[in-house]
Design a protein around this motif. Structure first.
Motif, mmCIF file in Angstrom:
data_model
loop_
_atom_site.group_PDB
_atom_site.id
_atom_site.type_symbol
_atom_site.label_atom_id
_atom_site.label_comp_id
_atom_site.label_asym_id
_atom_site.label_seq_id
_atom_site.Cartn_x
_atom_site.Cartn_y
_atom_site.Cartn_z
ATOM 1 N N ASP A 82 11.328 9.192 7.582
ATOM 2 C CA ASP A 82 10.403 9.746 6.960
ATOM 3 C C ASP A 82 10.268 10.006 5.271
ATOM 4 N N SER A 83 11.955 9.688 4.749
ATOM 5 C CA SER A 83 11.223 9.694 3.161
ATOM 6 C C SER A 83 12.704 9.823 2.556
ATOM 7 N N THR A 84 12.651 9.561 1.300
ATOM 8 C CA THR A 84 13.912 9.324 0.457
ATOM 9 C C THR A 84 14.205 10.763 -0.585
ATOM 10 N N PHE A 85 15.229 10.995 -0.580
ATOM 11 C CA PHE A 85 15.354 11.826 -1.740
ATOM 12 C C PHE A 85 16.360 11.191 -2.751
ATOM 13 N N PRO A 86 16.330 11.091 -4.039
ATOM 14 C CA PRO A 86 17.944 10.784 -4.942
ATOM 15 C C PRO A 86 18.690 12.083 -4.408
ATOM 16 N N LEU A 87 19.797 11.534 -4.707
ATOM 17 C CA LEU A 87 21.240 13.019 -4.860
ATOM 18 C C LEU A 87 20.909 13.614 -5.194
ATOM 19 N N GLU A 88 20.938 13.517 -6.225
ATOM 20 C CA GLU A 88 20.670 14.615 -7.158
ATOM 21 C C GLU A 88 19.596 15.446 -6.751
ATOM 22 N N LYS A 89 18.939 15.618 -5.417
ATOM 23 C CA LYS A 89 17.654 16.385 -4.950
ATOM 24 C C LYS A 89 17.970 16.472 -3.160
ATOM 25 N N PHE A 90 19.668 16.807 -3.534
ATOM 26 C CA PHE A 90 20.063 17.040 -1.803
ATOM 27 C C PHE A 90 19.618 18.174 -0.786
ATOM 28 N N SER A 91 19.487 19.087 -2.212
ATOM 29 C CA SER A 91 18.390 21.014 -1.545
ATOM 30 C C SER A 91 17.397 19.886 -0.740
ATOM 31 N N ASP A 92 16.753 19.567 -1.743
ATOM 32 C CA ASP A 92 15.508 19.724 -1.099
ATOM 33 C C ASP A 92 15.419 18.319 0.518
ATOM 34 N N ALA A 93 16.394 17.169 -0.249
ATOM 35 C CA ALA A 93 16.433 16.792 1.548
ATOM 36 C C ALA A 93 17.126 17.471 1.762
ATOM 37 N N ILE A 94 17.642 18.154 2.426
ATOM 38 C CA ILE A 94 19.012 18.783 3.557
ATOM 39 C C ILE A 94 17.333 20.025 4.316
ATOM 40 N N GLU A 95 16.350 20.314 2.919
ATOM 41 C CA GLU A 95 15.704 21.495 3.769
ATOM 42 C C GLU A 95 14.601 20.966 4.161
ATOM 43 N N HIS A 96 14.322 19.570 3.955
ATOM 44 C CA HIS A 96 13.000 19.004 4.253
ATOM 45 C C HIS A 96 13.749 18.489 6.037
ATOM 46 N N ALA A 97 15.136 18.091 6.005
ATOM 47 C CA ALA A 97 16.220 17.937 7.526
ATOM 48 C C ALA A 97 15.387 17.992 8.255
ATOM 49 N N LYS A 98 15.645 19.672 7.794
ATOM 50 C CA LYS A 98 15.528 20.954 8.758
ATOM 51 C C LYS A 98 14.674 21.158 9.260
ATOM 52 N N LYS A 99 13.014 20.276 8.815
ATOM 53 C CA LYS A 99 11.954 20.957 9.137
ATOM 54 C C LYS A 99 11.802 19.999 11.070
ATOM 55 N N PRO A 100 10.929 21.420 11.937
ATOM 56 C CA PRO A 100 11.551 20.669 12.848
ATOM 57 C C PRO A 100 10.401 19.434 12.928
ATOM 58 N N ASN A 101 9.250 18.954 12.308
ATOM 59 C CA ASN A 101 8.473 17.622 12.549
ATOM 60 C C ASN A 101 9.118 16.470 11.713
ATOM 61 N N THR A 102 10.005 17.074 11.568
ATOM 62 C CA THR A 102 10.837 15.718 9.647
ATOM 63 C C THR A 102 11.856 15.048 11.156
ATOM 64 N N LEU A 103 10.979 13.753 10.486
ATOM 65 C CA LEU A 103 12.614 12.732 11.509
ATOM 66 C C LEU A 103 13.619 12.108 10.599
ATOM 67 N N LYS A 104 13.669 10.360 9.842
ATOM 68 C CA LYS A 104 15.042 10.920 9.020
ATOM 69 C C LYS A 104 15.160 10.616 8.174
ATOM 70 N N VAL A 105 15.569 11.306 7.623
ATOM 71 C CA VAL A 105 15.693 11.321 5.593
ATOM 72 C C VAL A 105 16.384 10.812 5.235
ATOM 73 N N PHE A 106 16.919 10.127 3.761
ATOM 74 C CA PHE A 106 17.659 9.378 3.120
ATOM 75 C C PHE A 106 18.253 9.843 1.824
ATOM 76 N N LEU A 107 19.257 10.061 1.194
ATOM 77 C CA LEU A 107 19.693 10.689 0.208
ATOM 78 C C LEU A 107 19.918 9.198 -0.156
ATOM 79 N N LYS A 108 19.371 8.968 -1.903
ATOM 80 C CA LYS A 108 19.780 7.257 -2.232
ATOM 81 C C LYS A 108 20.517 7.985 -3.819
ATOM 82 N N PRO A 109 22.281 7.613 -3.904
ATOM 83 C CA PRO A 109 22.979 7.482 -4.891
ATOM 84 C C PRO A 109 21.943 7.027 -6.204
#
Length: 316
Positions: free
Chosen positions: A289-316
């Motif tokens: 699905d998409s990749t977020f920097p570690l600092e944007k973890f909150s956005d990544a978590i919210e995106h991962a919670k969406k019903p239509n989302t598949l795999k979301v990554f965090l990149k340190p």
């Protein structure tokens, strides 16, 4: 090091989190995946606090084994004590004293670094990308079903759920059982399964009830179990994959009346998963699905919670 730490209530970004303790292999995290279990932990599952994340690929920075340094690795998440009866018979995954990466008494992969025993690590071939390698852990969990059940090609099989783990399970089961149906709730997630040759359904019809020899529940929600029990034949087998924070009571009466075999299924061996990705026997690219920097973890978590989302990554 940079890390996101869960204090039992909130995720907190810390750019000065303590480095992993010495004594194990030190791995610099290249990429980490957000999984359904991570989201359940945020809702109270396992009563965990620390650094979340157990799906990862990284590069070995420090190890007593010089051959490992600089190698890309993934890691089995259960670290046994090494001295109990479970560990002695090769069942460290069920060691009563185990730690579990990002889940139980061990900091996980939502950080710059993590550490694991050398025996937990597997070197990833160059033919597997970082994004694909993150899927090794959940794909191993899908292959675990083949270890637990002697699948029969003539069986009618159903998978309840259309998320990340469910789609991996479908690909694994299809290798043995061609008569496969996925019962999902999100048309956008099911799109990636259209060309696989399996049947796809949104909702259960009366003609589906008690018509499957094997049903795998992988919804990540309490509603999955009642749906599963509608589909399974008397004396059929149900595989349970969901780990759920909710303590809602489930009615087990149908399992007794219809003499259903229930099998809990968790982690699996990594080698079959790595081999399947390397040989393209299993494909995960459509699930990225998409990749977020570690600092944007909150956005990544919210995106991962969406019903239509598949795999979301965090990149340190």
């Amino acid at each position: 090091m940079k890390a996101t730490c869960f204090d039992g209530k909130n995720m907190i970004y810390d750019d000065n989190y303590p480095d992993p303790k010495p004594g194990e292999v030190l791995v610099r995290v290249n990429l980490a995946g957000i999984c359904g279990t991570d989201l359940e932990i945020l809702d109270g599952y396992m009563a965990y606090d620390g650094v979340l994340g157990h799906e990862f690929v990284g590069t070995v920075e420090k190890s007593e084994n010089s051959n490992l340094i600089g190698k890309r690795v993934v890691g089995e998440i259960n670290a046994g004590c090494g001295i109990c009866k479970s560990c002695e018979i090769g069942m460290a995954r069920h060691c009563p004293n185990r730690t579990v990466l990002g889940i139980l008494k061990r900091d996980g992969a939502f950080a710059e670094f993590l550490s694991l025993p050398e025996k937990n690590l597997h070197v990833i071939p160059d033919s597997i990308s970082d994004e694909q390698a993150v899927f090794v852990e959940p794909l191993a969990a899908a292959f675990e079903i083949k270890e637990q059940v002697a699948l029969q090609p003539q069986w009618s099989v159903a998978v309840v759920g259309d998320g990340r783990l469910a789609q991996l399970i479908i690909q694994v089961l299809k290798l043995t059982c061609p008569n496969l149906t996925c019962f999902g709730r999100h048309a956008s997630k099911l799109e990636s399964l259209v060309n696989t040759g399996i049947k796809i359904k949104i909702g259960i019809e009366s003609s589906d009830e008690q018509s499957f020899d094997l049903v795998v529940e992988a919804t990540g929600s309490n509603s999955g179990f009642p749906d599963t029990m509608k589909l399974i034949k008397p004396r059929g087998t149900v595989i349970l994959k969901s780990t759920i924070a909710s303590r809602e009571n489930l009615d087990l009466t149908p399992t007794i009346v219809n003499e259903i075999t229930l099998i809990g299924s968790r982690c699996g061996l990594f080698k079959p998963a790595i081999d399947a990705l390397a040989t393209r026997l299993v494909s995960v690219d459509s699930m990225i699905d998409s990749t977020f920097p570690l600092e944007k973890f909150s956005d990544a978590i919210e995106h991962a919670k969406k019903p239509n989302t598949l795999k979301v990554f965090l990149k340190p």
